[in-house]
Enzyme design. Sequence first.
Site, PDB file in Angstrom:
ATOM      1  CD  GLN A   7      -5.376   4.105  -0.863  1.00  0.00           C
ATOM      2  OE1 GLN A   7      -4.949   4.991  -0.146  1.00  0.00           O
ATOM      3  NE2 GLN A   7      -5.180   2.794  -0.819  1.00  0.00           N
TER       4      GLN A   7
ATOM      5  CG  ASP B 231      -8.550  -0.678   5.652  1.00  0.00           C
ATOM      6  OD1 ASP B 231      -7.328  -0.943   6.089  1.00  0.00           O
ATOM      7  OD2 ASP B 231      -8.248   0.391   4.737  1.00  0.00           O
TER       8      ASP B 231
ATOM      9  CD  GLU C 290      -6.400   0.189  10.396  1.00  0.00           C
ATOM     10  OE1 GLU C 290      -5.179   0.350  10.452  1.00  0.00           O
ATOM     11  OE2 GLU C 290      -7.254   0.432   9.279  1.00  0.00           O
TER      12      GLU C 290
END
Length: 558
Positions: A173, A205, A247
Site C-alpha cells: 500500500q 481512512d 479516523e
Amino acid sequence: MRITDTADLWWKNAVIYCLDIETFCDSDGDGVGDFSGAAQRMDYLAELGVTCVWLMPFYPSPQKDDGYDVMDFYGVDGRLGTLGDLVEFIRTAKDRGMRVIADIVVNHTSDQHPWFQQARSSKDNPYRDFYVWRSEEPPDTSKEVVFPDKENSIWNKDEKTGEWYLHRFYSHQPDLNISNPAVRDEIAKMMGFWMELGLSGFRVDAVPFFLETMGTPEGESGDPHDYLQSLRRFLSRRSGDAVLLGEVNLPYEKQLEFFGDAADELNMQFDFIAMQQLYLSLARGDARPLASTLEARPPIDPDNQWATFVRNHDELTLDKLSDSERKEVFAAFGPEERMQVFGRGLKRRVPPMMGGDLQRIKMVYSLLFSLPGTPVLFYGEEIGMGENLDIEGRLAVRTPMQWTDEDSAGFSSAPPDKLVAPLVSGACGPDKVNVAAARRDPASLLGFMGTLIRRYRECPELGWGEFQVIDQPNPAVLAHRSVWEGNSVFLLHNFAAEPATVTLKMDDDDVPAEGGLLTDLLQDSRRPISPGEDLELELEPYGFRWLRVQRPGTGRLW
Ligand code: GLC
C-alpha cells in the site's frame, strides 16, 4: 438552535451503521455479498432505526487488506455488483430516509493501482511524484509500522529504480504524495464523482497519515490543514450536507486540529479515547476512568460531533492505554493470546467479552447510545454476533451477517465452505444468534437495540446537548446529564456486578417551579417532580436508567 439546523446538521444525532457489502447479504448464491442483496435488507435497517449506512470499501482491489487496498477509485468490485447496483442501493436507502457514506482510502493505493504501476516503471515517469520516494537507505523505522506482525519498515525498496517508497501500512500500500497538486486534483475529482452518484459523504481512512508530508522537502507542501480545509470547501460546494467523518486515533488535543480552528475541516471524528477508557472502566467495574476522560474531552464547535463506538471493523485498539491498563483489559476481556492482535488490541466482539451476560451487554449499548455523540454500530452488533478466533487478525470480526439459523446463516445459498469468510461457531453462531429468531423474541438484544435507537432519536439532548458528569459517591456508577434547550436527560450506568443506589439532587436549573414531569424513558413510567427534590434511584447489577425531566409545553414524546 432552530429546527432547520437540526435537520441540516444531520450527523449530530444520526445512527450510523457500518457494513461490508462483501459479508452482508448475497443475492446470487456465489458466496460473496453484493449490493442487490444488501438493498433487500434496507427495510431491516430502516426498521432498526439506522439513519446512515457507512459502506466499507467496495472498490476494485486485490483484497490484500480487505479492500482498503484500492486499485481503481472509480469502480465497484465486480464480485459485489456494478455501479448501477450501487446507485440502486443508494436510491433504496434514500427512499427509506437513510443516507449512505463510504470509506475513502486516499492515504495510499494498492501497488496494483495503475498510478503505482506507472510510477515504479521509471524515475521520470509522470506518475512518479504521485508517491513518496527516497533515494538514500532509510533509517530503522521498525517502531513506526502500523502492522508490526507483517512489516518492519515504513520504506520498501523498489528494485527496478533502486529507490524506496513510503508505506505507512502494508508494503503493498504505497502512500500517495498529497503535496503533489495533481494528486489533490485526483482526490477531489474522485470524491466529486461519488457525491454525484448520491453519497452523503465519506469516512476518511487514516487521516493523520493521509495528511502527513513526510518525505517531501520542507516548506514545499504548505500546511496540510489548509489542504483539508480546501477539501471540505470543495465538498460543501458540491453538496451542502456532505459529511467528513475522520479516523483520527490521537489524543483529544491533537484531534481538535482536525476539526479545524473554524470548524472547517472534519465534521466528525471517532472517539477512540473514550472507547478505550470505557473498556478500562468495564474491566475494573469502576466508572471513573471513563468519567474523567469524558470530563476532559474538550468542547467542540456545535457543528462538529464525536462519533462514539464500542466495536469497529479493526482490532479493538487499546493503544492509548498505559501498558498496565492494557494488561487489565486483556486480562478481563481477552486473556488468551489468540484473542489479541498487534500486542495492542483485541479481536473479539462485545457479547463474548462480556461473558454472554445479556444485562451487561445491554449496559454497554445503553452507554453507546447515551454518551454524548453520534453512535456508530458495526453490523451484527444489534443481534449480538461474536467473533471467529480461528480467522487471522482483524478479520475475526468480519464474518458473514447472521440472518437465519440455516447452514450459511441466511447470508448466502452457497454452502458454508464456499462463503467469502468463515462463519462464527459456538455460543454466538448462527444457530443461536440470528435476525430471524431475534425478530420473533421480544426479549432479544435486537428488540432492546431498537428501543435504544428510538429513545436516542427522541432525545435530541443526547446528540446536541451540553454534557456534564454528575458527582455522586459510588465509583461504580457513571451519572451524567445532557441538557438542551432547557430540557435535561439524566443517565445512570452501573459498571459493577452489585446493585447500587444513587441519589440525584435536582436543582432549580433542572426542574421547573411547576408542572415538571420525571419520565423514565426505558421503563415507561412518569410522575410529577419538584425543584429541590432528592431522587433515590436503584440500579441492578450492570443496571442503567435514562430519565428525562420535562418542562410543561415542550412537547417531547414520552
Ligand atoms: C484504516 C482501516 C483499516 C485499514 C487501514 C489501512 O485504519 O480502518 O482497516 O487496514 O486503514 O487502509
